[in-house]
Design a protein around this motif. Structure first.
Motif, short mmCIF file in Angstrom:
data_model
loop_
_atom_site.label_atom_id
_atom_site.label_comp_id
_atom_site.label_asym_id
_atom_site.label_seq_id
_atom_site.Cartn_x
_atom_site.Cartn_y
_atom_site.Cartn_z
N ALA A 40 -6.85 28.82 -13.53
CA ALA A 40 -7.43 29.93 -12.79
C ALA A 40 -6.32 30.70 -12.08
O ALA A 40 -5.25 30.14 -11.80
CB ALA A 40 -8.44 29.41 -11.78
N PRO A 41 -6.54 31.96 -11.77
CA PRO A 41 -5.51 32.75 -11.08
C PRO A 41 -5.05 32.07 -9.79
O PRO A 41 -5.88 31.69 -8.95
CB PRO A 41 -6.22 34.07 -10.79
CG PRO A 41 -7.28 34.17 -11.83
CD PRO A 41 -7.73 32.76 -12.07
N GLY A 42 -3.76 31.89 -9.65
CA GLY A 42 -3.20 31.31 -8.44
C GLY A 42 -3.37 29.82 -8.31
O GLY A 42 -3.05 29.24 -7.26
N LYS A 43 -3.87 29.17 -9.35
CA LYS A 43 -4.11 27.72 -9.27
C LYS A 43 -3.35 26.99 -10.36
O LYS A 43 -2.84 27.59 -11.30
CB LYS A 43 -5.61 27.43 -9.38
CG LYS A 43 -6.42 27.98 -8.23
CD LYS A 43 -7.85 27.49 -8.27
CE LYS A 43 -8.64 28.00 -7.08
NZ LYS A 43 -10.05 27.54 -7.13
N ARG A 44 -3.28 25.67 -10.23
CA ARG A 44 -2.60 24.86 -11.22
C ARG A 44 -3.47 24.68 -12.45
O ARG A 44 -4.69 24.76 -12.40
CB ARG A 44 -2.27 23.49 -10.61
CG ARG A 44 -1.35 23.57 -9.40
CD ARG A 44 -1.15 22.23 -8.77
NE ARG A 44 -0.38 21.34 -9.64
CZ ARG A 44 0.04 20.13 -9.28
NH1 ARG A 44 -0.26 19.66 -8.09
NH2 ARG A 44 0.73 19.39 -10.10
N ARG A 45 -2.80 24.43 -13.57
CA ARG A 45 -3.52 24.16 -14.81
C ARG A 45 -4.26 22.84 -14.66
O ARG A 45 -3.72 21.86 -14.12
CB ARG A 45 -2.53 24.11 -15.97
CG ARG A 45 -3.16 24.15 -17.34
CD ARG A 45 -2.12 24.30 -18.42
NE ARG A 45 -1.37 25.56 -18.30
CZ ARG A 45 -0.50 25.97 -19.22
NH1 ARG A 45 -0.29 25.24 -20.31
NH2 ARG A 45 0.14 27.09 -19.05
N GLU A 46 -5.50 22.80 -15.17
CA GLU A 46 -6.30 21.58 -15.06
C GLU A 46 -6.92 21.22 -16.40
O GLU A 46 -7.25 22.09 -17.20
CB GLU A 46 -7.38 21.73 -13.98
CG GLU A 46 -8.33 22.89 -14.20
CD GLU A 46 -9.23 23.17 -13.00
OE1 GLU A 46 -8.94 22.69 -11.90
OE2 GLU A 46 -10.25 23.87 -13.21
#
Length: 113
Positions: A40-46
């Motif tokens: 997600a924008p601004g977040k870590r890959r999950e």
């Protein structure tokens, strides 16, 4: 080595559905485990879902019951069917040969609320 190309992303309204595809080419011998991730924008890959040994599947808790990962061995393609999409499903979705460094380029999935 293998290459991965994702497709099927695009703008969708909340509550809608999408099916993402991951075409595997190149050296596909021995590939058994595929994963889908999202960022997600601004977040870590999950990690979203995995398919292990061609048919054992796992999902992150917040997509259980809404997403299905599958694989067509004959077509060298993996899929992620996503239903009842929510705004917080928004992100770039990546296909990955699990536990390797081989990733696709990603496909965008914006979900409008």
């Amino acid at each position: 080595q293998a290459q991965l190309v994702e497709s099927g992303g695009g703008l969708v309204q909340a509550g809608g559905s999408l099916r993402l595809s991951c075409a595997v080419s190149g050296n596909t011998i021995g590939i058994r485990d595929i994963a889908w991730h999202r960022q997600a924008p601004g977040k870590r890959r999950e990690l979203v879902a995995t398919i292990i040994n061609h048919n054992e599947t796992t999902y992150r808790e917040d997509v259980k019951g809404r997403c299905t990962i599958s694989r067509d061995i004959a077509k060298n393609t993996a899929y992620l069917q996503m239903n009842n999409l929510r705004h917080d499903d928004t992100g770039v979705y990546y296909c990955h040969i699990y536990t390797t460094t081989i990733w696709g380029q990603g496909t965008q999935v914006p979900v409008s609320s």
